[in-house]
Design a protein around this motif. Structure first.
Motif, short mmCIF file in Angstrom:
data_model
loop_
_atom_site.label_atom_id
_atom_site.label_comp_id
_atom_site.label_asym_id
_atom_site.label_seq_id
_atom_site.Cartn_x
_atom_site.Cartn_y
_atom_site.Cartn_z
N HIS A 159 0.83 -1.20 0.00
CA HIS A 159 0.00 0.00 0.00
C HIS A 159 0.87 1.26 0.00
N ALA A 160 1.98 1.21 0.71
CA ALA A 160 2.89 2.36 0.72
C ALA A 160 3.46 2.60 -0.68
N ALA A 161 3.85 1.52 -1.35
CA ALA A 161 4.42 1.66 -2.69
C ALA A 161 3.37 2.13 -3.69
N VAL A 162 2.16 1.58 -3.61
CA VAL A 162 1.08 2.00 -4.50
C VAL A 162 0.73 3.47 -4.24
N SER A 163 0.63 3.85 -2.97
CA SER A 163 0.28 5.22 -2.62
C SER A 163 1.35 6.20 -3.09
N VAL A 240 8.41 8.15 -2.33
CA VAL A 240 8.95 7.88 -1.00
C VAL A 240 7.93 7.10 -0.19
N LEU A 241 8.38 6.02 0.45
CA LEU A 241 7.51 5.18 1.28
C LEU A 241 7.84 5.45 2.74
N GLU A 242 6.88 5.95 3.51
CA GLU A 242 7.07 6.18 4.94
C GLU A 242 6.44 5.02 5.68
N CYS A 243 7.29 4.19 6.33
CA CYS A 243 6.82 2.92 6.88
C CYS A 243 7.11 2.79 8.37
N THR A 262 5.74 12.26 -4.42
CA THR A 262 4.66 11.75 -3.57
C THR A 262 5.23 10.91 -2.43
N VAL A 263 4.75 11.17 -1.22
CA VAL A 263 5.06 10.34 -0.06
C VAL A 263 3.87 9.42 0.18
N GLY A 264 4.11 8.11 0.12
CA GLY A 264 3.10 7.13 0.48
C GLY A 264 3.32 6.72 1.92
N TYR A 265 2.37 7.03 2.80
CA TYR A 265 2.60 6.77 4.22
C TYR A 265 1.64 5.71 4.76
N VAL A 266 2.18 4.79 5.53
CA VAL A 266 1.38 3.72 6.13
C VAL A 266 1.71 3.51 7.60
N GLY A 267 2.74 4.19 8.10
CA GLY A 267 3.07 4.06 9.51
C GLY A 267 1.96 4.67 10.36
N VAL A 268 1.54 3.94 11.42
CA VAL A 268 0.51 4.49 12.31
C VAL A 268 1.07 5.73 12.99
N GLY A 291 -1.97 7.91 1.41
CA GLY A 291 -1.83 6.66 2.14
C GLY A 291 -2.82 6.56 3.27
N GLY A 292 -2.43 5.83 4.31
CA GLY A 292 -3.30 5.58 5.45
C GLY A 292 -3.30 4.11 5.80
N VAL A 293 -4.37 3.68 6.46
CA VAL A 293 -4.48 2.28 6.86
C VAL A 293 -4.61 1.41 5.61
N ALA A 294 -3.77 0.42 5.49
CA ALA A 294 -3.74 -0.41 4.27
C ALA A 294 -5.00 -1.26 4.15
#
Length: 346
Positions: A159-163, A240-243, A262-268, A291-294
């Motif tokens: 989800h981070a990569a897609v976002s 950029v993936l923020e994990c 674009t920053v794709g973020y999935v970290g809570v 991003g957000g909750v996967a």
């Protein structure tokens, strides 16, 4: 049945609790055979997020269907299944658009549903939640070890990569060397990224990132890490993936994102409210935050197909295996950074 219980920060025990039963026609009871301890579990374990003492824990289940309600059609007793970290109905507005984490009928795995770090769970919307593993793979332990991360971390990294919009030939930066960040590297490689820079603080984890497809790694901290990543990517990456979820990781992700990227973020998110988000950095550079909750369930079938054909293997994220009695030890190992992710077999 026995299940892991949260009693307070740093205190997990395994206790006898009531076994869940069929309450509605859409329910299924699953005997858990494999589960895991998640990095997000450490937030409450460390006292950094609220959780009710005495609650059951765990949200990454795989097991065998034991019983189904009369309305369930997608699985039957004896089927091997896994499930995302949230329950979803599969038919509401948001499930239909692939946003299962916003399901209006959604539920968690805690409370009377059983807690996935335990012997049994109840899926309250079995048809919308459970994913069946084909019979030919149902008893292959190596394959099951690779499938289990689909319950959370593999799909979350995806989800981070897609976002972040990662595609063929792209350069991307992955912030975080935990299980989600490492799976983000795997996902970026699967989507065709040509260069993947993995940022983290642990050399052993960054070597796993290289195994997963990272072309460069950055182990420095703070501004030194930002400078190194931007130097490697000639001014930052468009993707950029923020994990991680910490405010410092989000700031780093924004800093290493190229203007217009674009920053794709999935970290809570933790600490962002207190420390603030660098909105000016986003604004000044016309950077997009997505991003957000996967929505794990939306990705399950496509990722499962690749795992089963052997082209996608996240199993190396499991660096420690325990049984149910070993769950407290597993929490300690992850808290002390002695394990990337703990596999629990029942």
């Amino acid at each position: 049945m026995r299940a892991a219980i949260y009693n307070g920060p740093g205190d997990i025990t395994v206790e006898e609790v009531p076994r869940p039963t069929i309450d509605a026609p859409t329910d299924a009871i699953v005997r858990v055979t494999h589960t895991a301890i998640c990095g997000s579990d450490l937030w409450f374990y460390r006292g950094e997020s609220d959780r009710e003492a005495g609650s059951r824990v765990g949200h990454e289940p795989m097991g065998i269907v034991e019983e189904v309600g009369e309305a369930v059609t997608s699985v039957e007793p004896g089927d091997r299944v896994f499930a995302p970290f949230l329950i979803s109905c599969g038919y509401c507005e948001f499930c239909r658009k692939g946003l299962h984490t916003s399901c209006v009928n959604g539920d968690s795995w805690g409370g009377e549903n059983g807690g996935c770090q335990g012997e049994y769970i109840r899926a309250t919307h079995a048809d919308g939640t459970l994913v069946r593993v084909p019979d030919r793979h149902a008893d292959d332990e190596d394959t099951l070890r690779s499938v289990l991360p689909l319950t959370d971390v593999l799909a979350t990294g995806h989800h981070a990569a897609v976002s972040a919009g990662v595609g063929e030939g792209d350069t991307c930066i992955v912030v975080g060397d935990g299980a989600v960040g490492l799976c983000g590297v795997l996902a970026a490689r699967r989507l065709g990224a040509e260069r993947i820079v993995a940022m983290g603080h642990h050399e052993d984890r960054l070597s796993v990132a290289e195994q997963f497809g990272a072309t460069e790694t950055v182990a420095a901290r703070g501004e030194e890490a930002v400078e190194r990543a931007t130097e490697l990517t000639y001014g930052g990456a468009n993707h950029v993936l923020e994990c991680v979820g910490a405010a410092s990781a989000m700031d780093t992700a924004i800093e290493v994102c190229r203007p217009g990227g674009t920053v794709g973020y999935v970290g809570v998110p933790h600490g962002v409210d207190e420390d603030g988000l660098d909105v000016f950095g986003l604004f000044r550079g016309n950077r997009t935050l997505r991003g957000g909750v996967a929505p794990v369930r939306a990705y399950a079938e496509e990722l499962l197909a690749d795992v089963l054909q052997g082209t996608l293997d996240p199993a190396p994220i499991f660096t420690k295996t325990v049984d149910l009695d070993g769950v407290p030890e597993g929490y300690r190992a992850m808290d002390e950074r002695n394990a990337i992710k703990v596999l629990v077999t029942l």
